[in-house]
Motif scaffolding. Sequence first.
Motif, PDB file in Angstrom:
ATOM      1  N   ALA A   9      36.448  51.413  43.496  1.00  0.00           N
ATOM      2  CA  ALA A   9      35.151  51.581  42.832  1.00  0.00           C
ATOM      3  C   ALA A   9      34.481  50.234  42.570  1.00  0.00           C
ATOM      4  CB  ALA A   9      35.326  52.351  41.530  1.00  0.00           C
ATOM      5  N   ASP A  10      35.272  49.184  42.514  1.00  0.00           N
ATOM      6  CA  ASP A  10      34.725  47.848  42.257  1.00  0.00           C
ATOM      7  C   ASP A  10      34.268  47.139  43.526  1.00  0.00           C
ATOM      8  OD1 ASP A  10      35.175  48.060  39.513  1.00  0.00           O
ATOM      9  OD2 ASP A  10      37.221  47.276  39.681  1.00  0.00           O
ATOM     10  N   HIS A  11      34.373  47.817  44.669  1.00  0.00           N
ATOM     11  CA  HIS A  11      34.011  47.200  45.950  1.00  0.00           C
ATOM     12  C   HIS A  11      32.957  48.063  46.640  1.00  0.00           C
ATOM     13  CE1 HIS A  11      37.394  44.286  45.844  1.00  0.00           C
ATOM     14  NE2 HIS A  11      37.936  45.223  45.090  1.00  0.00           N
ATOM     15  N   THR A  12      31.770  47.512  46.767  1.00  0.00           N
ATOM     16  CA  THR A  12      30.648  48.301  47.282  1.00  0.00           C
ATOM     17  C   THR A  12      30.781  48.661  48.749  1.00  0.00           C
ATOM     18  OG1 THR A  12      29.412  46.255  47.739  1.00  0.00           O
ATOM     19  CG2 THR A  12      29.048  47.325  45.598  1.00  0.00           C
ATOM     20  N   ASP A  32      44.856  43.965  46.539  1.00  0.00           N
ATOM     21  CA  ASP A  32      43.867  43.329  47.411  1.00  0.00           C
ATOM     22  C   ASP A  32      44.296  43.387  48.863  1.00  0.00           C
ATOM     23  OD1 ASP A  32      42.161  42.768  45.350  1.00  0.00           O
ATOM     24  OD2 ASP A  32      42.780  40.684  45.107  1.00  0.00           O
TER      25      ASP A  32
END
Length: 220
Positions: free
Chosen positions: A23-26, A110
């Motif tokens: 959700a933190d990576h567009t 990551d």
Amino acid sequence: MTVRVVLVDDQPLVRSGLRVLMADHTDLEVVGEAATGDEAVRLVGDVGPDVVVMDIRMPGMDGIEATRRITAGPASTRVLVLTTFDEDDHVYAALRAGASGFVVKDMALDDILAAIRVVAAGDALLAPGVTRRLIADFVRPPAAAPERSPRPVGGITEREREVLTLIGRGRSNSEIAEDLFITVATAKSHVSRLLTKLGARDRVQLVITAYETGLVAPSR
């Protein structure tokens, strides 16, 4: 471009953790979740994701059969296997079923995201040395099983055979170019021709072919 991802795992906590992380990576979007292989196959047919992050051990249809059905379909969806490698002896079977690579559940988050992007880009998750060693472990027959004779590989040129051998050893395109004194563009062309001639889905399958044909010997 946004990578559309389906998460498949029978553990809700695993799916939830990955969903929150993405959700933190567009550039990554979770478009669906499934807890079984059957659900995964149906969901992929409905939403057509770019990548499926697939667990292996699930109730009912396991991740290997689900991978086989998904990659055999008309969509270009790629499968990234999610596994507990130290306990799971089915990763090689998943790769043979058409998976484009695998990640281990205790990897850095990551690194898992990077693996999704690699697979979505049309490449395979092949960390030189590491993946080569893991695939070699799976290609080697169990101690109680007889040694298998390598199957021959035909229909390729001698140069392509050299390139296939280097792919099996975990070399990148730039390393292949350096080893064979050719340009990177030429190395890429050889890899593309090998994919076409051998009917391989991606680089992982070329590595498997290199082992199964005896061009690269499993470590002892």
